[in-house]
Design an enzyme around this catalytic site. Sequence first.
Site, PDB file in Angstrom:
ATOM      1  N   THR A  12      10.127   2.135  15.078  1.00  0.00           N
ATOM      2  CA  THR A  12      10.930   1.781  16.244  1.00  0.00           C
ATOM      3  C   THR A  12      11.687   2.977  16.796  1.00  0.00           C
ATOM      4  OG1 THR A  12      11.177  -0.490  15.458  1.00  0.00           O
ATOM      5  CG2 THR A  12      12.788   0.268  17.047  1.00  0.00           C
ATOM      6  N   SER A  67       5.245   0.871  11.314  1.00  0.00           N
ATOM      7  CA  SER A  67       5.003   0.841   9.870  1.00  0.00           C
ATOM      8  C   SER A  67       4.279  -0.419   9.421  1.00  0.00           C
ATOM      9  CB  SER A  67       6.318   1.004   9.093  1.00  0.00           C
ATOM     10  OG  SER A  67       7.169  -0.105   9.267  1.00  0.00           O
ATOM     11  N   THR A 100      11.021   0.246   9.947  1.00  0.00           N
ATOM     12  CA  THR A 100      11.756  -0.497   8.925  1.00  0.00           C
ATOM     13  C   THR A 100      10.919  -1.566   8.233  1.00  0.00           C
ATOM     14  OG1 THR A 100      12.603  -2.054  10.592  1.00  0.00           O
ATOM     15  CG2 THR A 100      13.960  -0.131  10.094  1.00  0.00           C
ATOM     16  N   ASP A 101       9.802  -1.981   8.845  1.00  0.00           N
ATOM     17  CA  ASP A 101       9.019  -3.078   8.267  1.00  0.00           C
ATOM     18  C   ASP A 101       8.584  -2.784   6.834  1.00  0.00           C
ATOM     19  OD1 ASP A 101       9.260  -4.374  10.675  1.00  0.00           O
ATOM     20  OD2 ASP A 101       7.115  -4.700  10.958  1.00  0.00           O
TER      21      ASP A 101
END
Length: 337
Positions: A12, A67, A100-101
């Site tokens: 992101t 990610s 962040t995933d």
Amino acid sequence: MARVHIIGTGGTIASRSGQAGANGEGTGRGDGSIASDTIGDLVASSPAAAVDGALQVTTEDVMTLGSYRLGLPEILEITAAALARAAEAEVAGVIVTHGTDTLEETAFLVDLVNGTDTTVVFTGAQRAADQPDSDGPRNLRQALTVASDPGFRGMGALIAFDGRVQTARGARKAHTTASQPFDGGATVGLFRNDELDLAARPVRPRALPLPGPGFGTTRVDVITAYPGSSPDALRHAAQSGAAGAVLAGTGVGNAGPGYADAVADLVSSGIPVVLSTRVPGGPMVPIYGNGGGVDLIAAGAVSAGHLNPFQARILAAALLSENPSTTEFTTLFSELR
């Protein structure tokens, strides 16, 4: 002059709406954000990322992807790049910008293999680069502060996000949209009015060697227990080529009827099973019989301890990629978890 090296991988923090991805793919079925900015773009366009004139910043892009698109080969590629830079004598710290995933998986692998004193700091954003309130620049500035601070050396891999610095080990994305998405791990530092305070130093196990290319093709499935779930999912994982499995049990690490027999079948055939919990916080603790954690451990499952199912999977894949015996796997996993 201290040097911090920043590795861009996408996420992101590098995403904009209506852009084509670095792999040439367009927005497809909608106008969703796609990772497209290089790390050089991010640093150049973010004056808030500067710390002071005494810091030399160098950058490289390993990939530019959301990610959620990463597999084990990409996680290994990012880890190898971070480890190589951490080993350079003139590098005071390494930063990895990451979506962040799946940040918790990549950061944990780096923590497992980083035997240097150079701390690798992961950061990212919850709001895209083209959003007026993007949190990327602030998170990157704080990551630079952590990476250049000698007090944070020797901590393996850390996550700097929204004013908190925590260990990669034990961290887990716990909120989909909040500015601070991560829970778990140990808090080692806090920002107060942009001043960084050291809160604690983690105790770390010995480092593993960087896994070889076999890590990228080592399949470890995560099977989740829930009311009415079938233990046949474990057997199917083994029959379809998994080298190991992580069972995300209910509560402190329990499962329903038939799971203990399925675990025993897999372990007897040389396929390790790690027992974790689907609960976001707290360790796996064998307390209950009648199919609970006590019976699952007795059937041959290895306790994940404090590792969540997805970090347990990374450790299991790293170990299984070296083809250990079942006994060796159990010993090493229990030592390094």
